[in-house]
Design a protein around this motif. Sequence first.
Motif, PDB file in Angstrom:
ATOM      1  N   GLY A   1      31.510 -16.160  33.200  1.00 52.26           N
ATOM      2  CA  GLY A   1      32.297 -16.901  32.292  1.00 52.26           C
ATOM      3  C   GLY A   1      32.885 -18.061  33.076  1.00 52.26           C
ATOM      4  N   ALA A   2      32.993 -19.330  32.304  1.00 52.63           N
ATOM      5  CA  ALA A   2      33.889 -20.525  32.852  1.00 52.63           C
ATOM      6  C   ALA A   2      34.960 -20.145  33.460  1.00 52.63           C
ATOM      7  N   MET A   3      35.847 -19.214  32.896  1.00 49.27           N
ATOM      8  CA  MET A   3      37.282 -19.165  33.251  1.00 49.27           C
ATOM      9  C   MET A   3      37.245 -18.675  34.753  1.00 49.27           C
ATOM     10  N   SER A   4      36.182 -17.636  35.241  1.00 49.77           N
ATOM     11  CA  SER A   4      36.028 -16.951  36.465  1.00 49.77           C
ATOM     12  C   SER A   4      35.796 -18.119  37.546  1.00 49.77           C
ATOM     13  N   ILE A   5      34.756 -18.561  37.078  1.00 43.20           N
ATOM     14  CA  ILE A   5      34.087 -19.766  38.027  1.00 43.20           C
ATOM     15  C   ILE A   5      35.088 -20.924  38.277  1.00 43.20           C
ATOM     16  N   PHE A   6      35.635 -21.438  37.359  1.00 43.68           N
ATOM     17  CA  PHE A   6      36.483 -22.532  37.624  1.00 43.68           C
ATOM     18  C   PHE A   6      37.747 -22.104  38.411  1.00 43.68           C
ATOM     19  N   ALA A   7      38.542 -20.851  38.171  1.00 47.10           N
ATOM     20  CA  ALA A   7      39.459 -20.561  38.851  1.00 47.10           C
ATOM     21  C   ALA A   7      39.150 -20.203  40.373  1.00 47.10           C
TER      22      ALA A   7
ATOM     23  N   MET B   1      40.080 -27.997  34.272  1.00 43.05           N
ATOM     24  CA  MET B   1      38.881 -27.359  33.447  1.00 43.05           C
ATOM     25  C   MET B   1      39.516 -25.961  32.990  1.00 43.05           C
ATOM     26  N   LEU B   2      40.340 -25.368  33.555  1.00 43.57           N
ATOM     27  CA  LEU B   2      40.913 -24.211  33.247  1.00 43.57           C
ATOM     28  C   LEU B   2      41.715 -24.633  31.962  1.00 43.57           C
ATOM     29  N   GLY B   3      42.397 -25.680  31.881  1.00 43.77           N
ATOM     30  CA  GLY B   3      43.185 -26.157  30.588  1.00 43.77           C
ATOM     31  C   GLY B   3      42.044 -26.056  29.581  1.00 43.77           C
ATOM     32  N   ALA B   4      40.800 -26.553  29.716  1.00 48.53           N
ATOM     33  CA  ALA B   4      39.905 -26.665  28.844  1.00 48.53           C
ATOM     34  C   ALA B   4      39.576 -25.216  28.016  1.00 48.53           C
ATOM     35  N   VAL B   5      39.452 -24.404  28.934  1.00 48.20           N
ATOM     36  CA  VAL B   5      38.790 -22.842  28.686  1.00 48.20           C
ATOM     37  C   VAL B   5      40.142 -22.267  27.850  1.00 48.20           C
ATOM     38  N   TRP B   6      41.365 -22.612  28.260  1.00 46.42           N
ATOM     39  CA  TRP B   6      42.570 -22.077  27.594  1.00 46.42           C
ATOM     40  C   TRP B   6      42.595 -22.714  26.250  1.00 46.42           C
ATOM     41  N   GLN B   7      42.203 -23.909  26.021  1.00 43.22           N
ATOM     42  CA  GLN B   7      42.375 -24.672  24.880  1.00 43.22           C
ATOM     43  C   GLN B   7      41.350 -23.996  23.920  1.00 43.22           C
ATOM     44  N   ARG B   8      40.292 -23.631  24.174  1.00 41.64           N
ATOM     45  CA  ARG B   8      39.254 -23.190  23.428  1.00 41.64           C
ATOM     46  C   ARG B   8      39.598 -21.489  22.797  1.00 41.64           C
ATOM     47  N   GLY B   9      40.611 -20.744  23.575  1.00 44.92           N
ATOM     48  CA  GLY B   9      40.728 -19.487  23.481  1.00 44.92           C
ATOM     49  C   GLY B   9      40.317 -18.420  24.375  1.00 44.92           C
ATOM     50  N   GLY B  10      39.718 -19.024  25.675  1.00 43.34           N
ATOM     51  CA  GLY B  10      38.920 -18.178  26.351  1.00 43.34           C
ATOM     52  C   GLY B  10      37.527 -18.227  26.322  1.00 43.34           C
TER      53      GLY B  10
ATOM     54  N   LYS C   1      35.678 -26.321  20.131  1.00 42.11           N
ATOM     55  CA  LYS C   1      35.332 -27.151  21.290  1.00 42.11           C
ATOM     56  C   LYS C   1      36.736 -27.718  21.946  1.00 42.11           C
ATOM     57  N   ALA C   2      36.637 -27.764  23.104  1.00 42.32           N
ATOM     58  CA  ALA C   2      37.725 -28.615  23.795  1.00 42.32           C
ATOM     59  C   ALA C   2      38.118 -29.732  23.851  1.00 42.32           C
ATOM     60  N   ASN C   3      39.160 -30.455  24.142  1.00 42.48           N
ATOM     61  CA  ASN C   3      39.222 -31.717  23.971  1.00 42.48           C
ATOM     62  C   ASN C   3      38.400 -32.358  25.144  1.00 42.48           C
ATOM     63  N   LEU C   4      38.071 -33.734  24.935  1.00 36.92           N
ATOM     64  CA  LEU C   4      37.330 -34.242  25.951  1.00 36.92           C
ATOM     65  C   LEU C   4      38.129 -34.768  26.912  1.00 36.92           C
ATOM     66  N   LEU C   5      39.449 -35.100  26.690  1.00 31.17           N
ATOM     67  CA  LEU C   5      40.237 -35.353  27.848  1.00 31.17           C
ATOM     68  C   LEU C   5      40.458 -34.401  29.155  1.00 31.17           C
ATOM     69  N   TRP C   6      40.244 -33.187  28.874  1.00 28.57           N
ATOM     70  CA  TRP C   6      40.248 -32.180  30.059  1.00 28.57           C
ATOM     71  C   TRP C   6      39.013 -32.776  31.014  1.00 28.57           C
ATOM     72  N   LEU C   7      38.030 -32.974  30.486  1.00 23.75           N
ATOM     73  CA  LEU C   7      36.630 -33.346  31.283  1.00 23.75           C
ATOM     74  C   LEU C   7      37.000 -34.671  32.015  1.00 23.75           C
ATOM     75  N   LEU C   8      37.487 -35.316  31.205  1.00 27.70           N
ATOM     76  CA  LEU C   8      37.701 -36.767  32.026  1.00 27.70           C
ATOM     77  C   LEU C   8      38.701 -36.898  33.179  1.00 27.70           C
ATOM     78  N   GLY C   9      39.544 -36.050  32.875  1.00 23.47           N
ATOM     79  CA  GLY C   9      40.832 -35.817  33.816  1.00 23.47           C
ATOM     80  C   GLY C   9      40.217 -35.099  35.118  1.00 23.47           C
ATOM     81  N   THR C  10      39.372 -34.194  34.874  1.00 14.51           N
ATOM     82  CA  THR C  10      38.706 -33.306  35.895  1.00 14.51           C
ATOM     83  C   THR C  10      37.799 -34.129  36.772  1.00 14.51           C
ATOM     84  N   TYR C  11      37.103 -35.183  35.927  1.00 13.06           N
ATOM     85  CA  TYR C  11      36.265 -36.166  36.766  1.00 13.06           C
ATOM     86  C   TYR C  11      36.993 -37.163  37.400  1.00 13.06           C
ATOM     87  N   LEU C  12      38.066 -37.598  37.116  1.00 14.43           N
ATOM     88  CA  LEU C  12      39.146 -38.564  37.532  1.00 14.43           C
ATOM     89  C   LEU C  12      39.838 -37.789  38.882  1.00 14.43           C
TER      90      LEU C  12
END
Length: 440
Positions: free
Chosen positions: A406-412, A323-332, A340-351
């Motif tokens: 922000g999502a970056m801090s929470i997910f990290a 999910m940090l990768g998703a935040v990074w892809q969006r530029g923070g 928008k971030a790519n859906l694959l980040w989210l699907l990978g997280t759920y996996l």
Amino acid sequence: MSTSITRHPKGLYLLFFTEMWERFSYYGMRAMLILYLTKTAMEGGLGFDARHASLIYGFFTGFVYFTPLIGGWLADNYLGQRKSITIGGITMMIGQFCLAAKADPVFLSLGLFLLIIGNGFFKPNIAVIVGDLYKPDDPRKDSAYTIFYMGVNVGALIAPLITGYLAITYGYRWGFVAAGLGMMLGQICYNFLSNRFLGDLCKEPALKKDEDGNVEKEPLTKEEKDRTMVIFILVAFCIFFWAGFEQAGSSLTLYTDKYIDRNVLGFVIPTEWFQSVNPVFIILLAPLFSMFWGFLSKRGKNPSIPIKMAMGMILLGLGFVLMLGAVWQRGGDDASVLVKANLLWLLGTYLMHTMGELCLSPIGLSMVSKLSPVRLASLMMGVWMLSSFFANITAGFIASFFVSLGAMSIFAVIAVTSILLGLFLLAVSKWLTGKMHGVK
């Protein structure tokens, strides 16, 4: 209960079906709850801000896992598991219909309260009956809980698809109605078929009573005390696992709704539907995990329960790294909502989270069944679920800072904490295994 060493008792499949519809009811409601709380009145919601809604969500999902401690104690002492399941199921059904009655804070409070109470009677006791279908040393018990856990996830898979569709198309009220009807169907089947498939199993309280009706209090043996201690220690670790895992219904849902590209070939996937991703992965992966543990067991290399749980925590942390990768892809966090971030980040997280769950949750249910003193079985199952009480409240507080931090801090923070705790649990796993006195 079974004469076969390979087949499972028919009662297991009745419990599978009953739990499937209870989880349909719960996860169908849960998939809508955070959105129902935050959407405006014009959209059919209650219009709460995200912080307020996240706290309501966290306290509700937390107390859903606190009341099993009370429900388990009442079943052990007075009611028996069978009667408790009926009381819980009917109470939850009424709770769902209260949510459907009116989009109003009063009906919201009453509905959530009844769901909390009902779950306390239902949840620990159905899990105990699964274990009681087998003798303590029956090698089928781990497999039985895996099958039972698949029932949980079949219900969790179909529920958000149905209730989410009804909520979007006809309004949230009809989603709650569907959840209530699912609970009703499960209870009808359970009450009509339980005598046939379960006999007299768990009809009476497990605690022994003397001629005057007083409970006979036998002291725990040294082994029972050690095993009970292991349950409490692993419950403490699981609090941190579930606090991260339960972000699926709060911060991950909010992030998905705003910042994940849900457009697939011109179709925008409803946010509620992503609550079905985890159950899909469970159903696909649970048989593979079961076979994998069996493969290792035959070769004497099956990891101990603490090691499996440590693996679960590490996998949870790695999911949030994605999910940090998703935040990074969006530029923070400061990027435009249009990015928008790519859906694959989210699907990978759920996996990753699903793989972690399979290392921890069904293993934990089986572990409690094996380690608990017989006369405290439902109470200890309630203690196991107590981890989710603390975890869900913690998860609600974490999600309430989603906007401000922000999502970056929470997910990290979740990623680092989960991985470090998993490594620590690995380090103490040998000591914990010794305290289990031969239970595998």
